[in-house]
Design an enzyme around this catalytic site. Sequence first.
Site, short mmCIF file in Angstrom:
data_model
loop_
_atom_site.label_atom_id
_atom_site.label_comp_id
_atom_site.label_asym_id
_atom_site.label_seq_id
_atom_site.Cartn_x
_atom_site.Cartn_y
_atom_site.Cartn_z
N GLU A 107 -14.24 -17.52 17.88
CA GLU A 107 -13.69 -17.68 16.74
C GLU A 107 -13.21 -19.14 16.47
OE1 GLU A 107 -11.03 -14.43 16.36
OE2 GLU A 107 -12.68 -12.94 16.42
N GLU A 140 -17.90 -8.50 19.33
CA GLU A 140 -16.50 -7.94 19.19
C GLU A 140 -16.55 -6.92 17.92
OE1 GLU A 140 -12.83 -9.96 18.77
OE2 GLU A 140 -13.23 -11.25 20.49
C1 FCB Z 1 -10.41 -11.03 17.51
C2 FCB Z 1 -9.90 -11.69 18.78
C3 FCB Z 1 -9.95 -10.82 19.96
C4 FCB Z 1 -8.65 -9.81 19.50
C5 FCB Z 1 -9.37 -9.03 18.22
C6 FCB Z 1 -8.81 -7.87 17.68
O1 FCB Z 1 -10.05 -11.68 16.41
O2 FCB Z 1 -11.04 -12.65 19.09
O3 FCB Z 1 -8.74 -11.62 20.85
O4 FCB Z 1 -7.39 -10.08 19.15
O5 FCB Z 1 -9.78 -10.06 17.18
#
Ligand code: FCB
Length: 447
Positions: A166, A354
């Site tokens: 990110e 994610e």
């Molecule tokens: C993302 C992050 C992770 C976690 C999720 C909810 O942005 O990469 O570490 O905090 O959100």
Amino acid sequence: MNTYRFPDDFTWGVATGSYQIEGGWNEGGKGESIWDRFCHTPGNIKDGTNGDVTCGFYHRYEEDIQMMKKLGYPTFLLTISWPRVFPDGVGEINREGVDFYRRMLTCLRENGIKSYVVLYHWDLPQKLQEKGGWMNREMVAWFENYARAMYRELGDLVDNWITLLEPWVISFLGYWHGVHAPGYHDYSAALTAAHHLNLAHGAAVKAFRESGLSGEIGIKVNMDMFYPADPNTPADIEAAVRANAEHNRLFCDPLFLGTYPQEFMAYLEKQGVVLPQILPGDMELIHQDLDFFGLNNYSDAHIRAGGAWPLYGTMVTTGKPVTQIGWEYQPESFYELISWLNDHYHPKKILITENGCASNDWVDDDGKVTDSIRLIYLRNYLKQVYRAIQEGIPLKGYFVWSLLDNFEWAEGLSIRFGLVHVDYSTLKRTPKASAYWYSQTIKDHGF
Ligand code: FCB
């Protein structure tokens, strides 16, 4: 019979992050990170907690790996803490830190679990922040040095690598909005940090190719679909285009196309932002061949014109239900985002690295955690993954954020994203209903 039957070779996994689960913040010769410093500064974390202990994974990794095996989770995505292996960021390597990762990765291998290892998930060595952190171009060389050391020290135990996680969050939440470490408020610095992150990624991919290691390498990027609050208002449309350029295109364009979004850069310059210095060879370095693109997504964004310099756009709610962290439940836009990514950049392979849901879960008297909201969220987001696969998009895997409840950055320990509940006073783990549902889904290749 499954209605949603995923391909047999689909990758199913769970994701975590070093600072969020390890604890052991000053053990085993680990150096201080910017997140240690940020959390130890009163006022930065909403509930006043920190990652000093959190899930205690540093000491309990064997138990957690056994649990993953029992639940039938075949792939684990984890991060190396840079200051654990290089307390000062550069210079002497900390053997104890390297040994911790070797033991943990060996344990994963022995239990038949595949790994995706992230080099950087925000916990920069504080010593490097004192030299400017990501605002300093030397970060590219420091990161490459660290990456090469990890390929050398751990390469035989790692299945796949991820350079950065990110980059928008690192640069814009850390250097502009200031809600993440190091907590700055300088837009030009954020933009420069973004360029240096892009370069660091490129340098680490290049070094990986030179290392001759097997396995794949990619990056994890958080993206959202940006919609105008009112699709009939030109100013809203323009504001959404700007937000999309900052969040998505600033990273994807150089990665896939080898350029920055020119009209956006020109707009920022007009606003008085100091643009990063782009040297000959920079764009070629960033523009490396990726084995996969890791997409992180949870929600979407609806933008109304007006608000703060320099983007002059404000996020508005649409009235959809929100999860515990306040993010709207928007599965349809997840599909639209995947399609947008595919249409614009044609990645060779996409992994959802994610996706997940925060909910206020507790262990009931009968010892169970009934997290129905998460279960429904995951199921409905996975339906959109299925839809994308049906349309021929090369989407090959999905990782739930997160295996465990953990330290949720500026929100602290109160926000729970885990498939497994963690009691922070005893560190007891309790798989939630969603954890069992996910096991069954993996076993059945769908639901
Ligand atoms: C993302 C992050 C992770 C976690 C999720 C909810 O942005 O990469 O570490 O905090 O959100």
